[in-house]
Motif scaffolding. Sequence first.
Motif, PDB file in Angstrom:
ATOM      1  N   ILE A 226      35.648  36.571  47.660  1.00 43.03           N
ATOM      2  CA  ILE A 226      35.313  35.144  47.522  1.00 43.03           C
ATOM      3  C   ILE A 226      35.618  34.425  48.845  1.00 43.03           C
ATOM      4  O   ILE A 226      34.826  33.608  49.317  1.00 43.03           O
TER       5      ILE A 226
ATOM      6  N   ASN B 270      33.929  38.763  41.405  1.00 45.08           N
ATOM      7  CA  ASN B 270      34.371  39.025  42.784  1.00 45.08           C
ATOM      8  C   ASN B 270      35.885  38.887  42.912  1.00 45.08           C
ATOM      9  O   ASN B 270      36.503  38.018  42.295  1.00 45.08           O
TER      10      ASN B 270
ATOM     11  N   THR C 274      31.291  32.654  41.947  1.00 44.95           N
ATOM     12  CA  THR C 274      31.555  34.009  42.457  1.00 44.95           C
ATOM     13  C   THR C 274      32.722  34.649  41.712  1.00 44.95           C
ATOM     14  O   THR C 274      32.720  35.856  41.497  1.00 44.95           O
TER      15      THR C 274
END
Length: 310
Positions: A271, A266, A261
């Motif tokens: 996250i 992100n 991620t």
Amino acid sequence: MLRKGCSDKMTTNLGNGMADVREVADKVYRFETPIAGMFYTPVVYLIDAPSGVLIEPGPAAAMPSIQKAMAQLGMKDLSYIIPTHIHVDHGGGAGALAKHFPNAKVVAHPRGAKHLASPERLVESTKLVWGQDFEQNLGPIIPIPESQLKAMEDGEAILIGDRQLQIIHALGHSPHHIVILDRRLNGLFCGEALGLPGHQLPPVAPYSFEQDAYMATIDSLSRLDFDALFYSHGSIEREPGRLMSRALENARLYSSIILETARSGNAPDDIMLLVSEDFHRRFGQRLPKGDLEILVAGYMIYFKSKGMLA
Ligand SMILES: [Zn+2]
């Protein structure tokens, strides 16, 4: 704080807002030393052997609590002081305690022993994690004379009365982590080598964690025969096999979720949300915000330091 599995044979109230001292196994006493600014409360174990053994001195700020607990238990001296590793919340006060108990030897991994003798680098890395003014809350880290240090190799043991404490190198959380196997109790004082108690999340300490070593340690300790875990930020747990498999599963799972991620761009808050939702779906429990922050920030620092994340 976890209490499950505690035998709670005896409680000594220290008063003045101090934690209780409890006998959690045969002549093994446990108490907590809450320290301002520390999310995970340090735990101290005292073994009332013919000459006392202290596992996890904690930061120097814990010393008054340790002295009070020893006075309550009628323990006058220590023969061994054993931090599972030299991070300030486990071994920061080893120097202050060693000075107070000059007969005591401080047991450590050979790599940890060097830093305990000359703590300049330890002080610097403590400032990175806990701030320049860490001494205000946690107390000072002072050098330990070579004559009081006992560097121990993997598998070596110390004998205290009829008790044998085997020191096992258990790297991963830090490059100087040891665990202590008490054959009489058939219990393992595991520090942070097997994850954090409660949810068995990986203890991703900034600048010292190594994922491969951490997983190899859990794998090799799971082959030993013991039936209780004495956690350093928790209590005593009786299902070591189940807890160790979950620790392994969590390390595999959340490292890959966080890496993937983060690589997709992100932000840390997103996250955390993804990890939180995954954890809830999988285990039906909500992770405390502090746990989430430490887990995500720890892995992000780790992946960046390994060049796995820009
Ligand atoms: Zn640590």
